[in-house]
Design an enzyme around this catalytic site. Sequence first.
Site, mmCIF file in Angstrom:
data_model
loop_
_atom_site.group_PDB
_atom_site.id
_atom_site.type_symbol
_atom_site.label_atom_id
_atom_site.label_comp_id
_atom_site.label_asym_id
_atom_site.label_seq_id
_atom_site.Cartn_x
_atom_site.Cartn_y
_atom_site.Cartn_z
ATOM 1 N N TYR A 1 46.914 -21.177 33.338
ATOM 2 C CA TYR A 1 47.919 -22.164 32.937
ATOM 3 C C TYR A 1 47.262 -23.440 32.429
ATOM 4 C CZ TYR A 1 51.617 -25.659 33.303
ATOM 5 O OH TYR A 1 52.501 -26.676 33.034
ATOM 6 N N LYS B 1 47.347 -24.806 28.559
ATOM 7 C CA LYS B 1 48.040 -26.070 28.286
ATOM 8 C C LYS B 1 47.118 -27.031 27.555
ATOM 9 C CE LYS B 1 51.674 -27.264 29.202
ATOM 10 N NZ LYS B 1 52.939 -27.168 28.423
#
Length: 333
Positions: free
Chosen positions: A138, A142
């Site tokens: 993640y 990002k």
Amino acid sequence: MKILVTGASGFIGGRFARHALEQGLEVRVNGRRAEGVEHLVKRGAQFVQGDLTDPDLARRLCIGVEAVVHCAGAVGQWGRYQDFYRGNVEVTENVVEACLKEHVRRLVHLSSPSIYFDGRSHLGIREEQVPKRFFDHYSKTKFMAEQKVFGAAEFGLQVLALRPRMVTGAGDMSIFPRLLKMQHKNRLAIIGNGLNKVDFTSIQNLNDALVSALHVGEAALGKAYNISNGAPVPVWDVVNYVMRQVHLPQVTRYRSFGLGYSAAALNEFACLLWPGRPQPTLSRLGMHIMNKDFTLDIARARHHLDYAPTVSLWAALDEFCGWWKAQEHRGRQ
């Protein structure tokens, strides 16, 4: 001003789209779930359903809008790298390309302070303190998505990225619901000494920051901004406040970080072997979050965005708890 809000069927995107409508903006929204945006359509939003992995859809969404607030993305602590890459990087590439082709003036990108996390305690993290290696899929994707956004500045797109920490309020399904369910089963324990401080962000304060990002001048462009309430608190004080408000027993048991981390590692390993790879109840990242200090320096947002958080964490928690109890009441009817 006419804007597009992606991810409007989610918590942050939906709350911001509603706020933008209340501010008198003309709002187009996108999301995968029509039922998640019905309240926005009733308030006057234009809804275009579809998956942003389709570049043609992304371009159609950007026709005639002046600015895009990009809240869509893959979230969570568990899953395959390719899914996070598709949901964060590829989708953002499509949005950036659509903005450029349709001559959108400004793109405000919702990023995450998870990119800073390296397994250690940090106080007052500044925007430039990005580690060389990322903790999970993640955070890595990002950050990669952010770079796609900032790369578009050289082609004339006005860009900003906001990194809000632990956003809560009515509709929040990411922070407290799992903890509440665990406490229902008496499976929640304080990790470590329970004194670690963290930042939260009231959804109303984030909405104000996003509106500012739509309107600020040239000096604020091309930068990432930490967003929080600017008032760090011990995370377990917050958890137990929520427990009291929803009439659950407070968390009083303690578990050492080493024991909790080992249990989480075993839980993750078992889930990897289990058919379908279900999300583990305990995770190593979760143990870090509930044990480590993690606070942000928001001076840049205060200076360039005139960001001044006005809604306290406790007000946001009261809003969340009232909403949560209403959901439970409806579920029992």
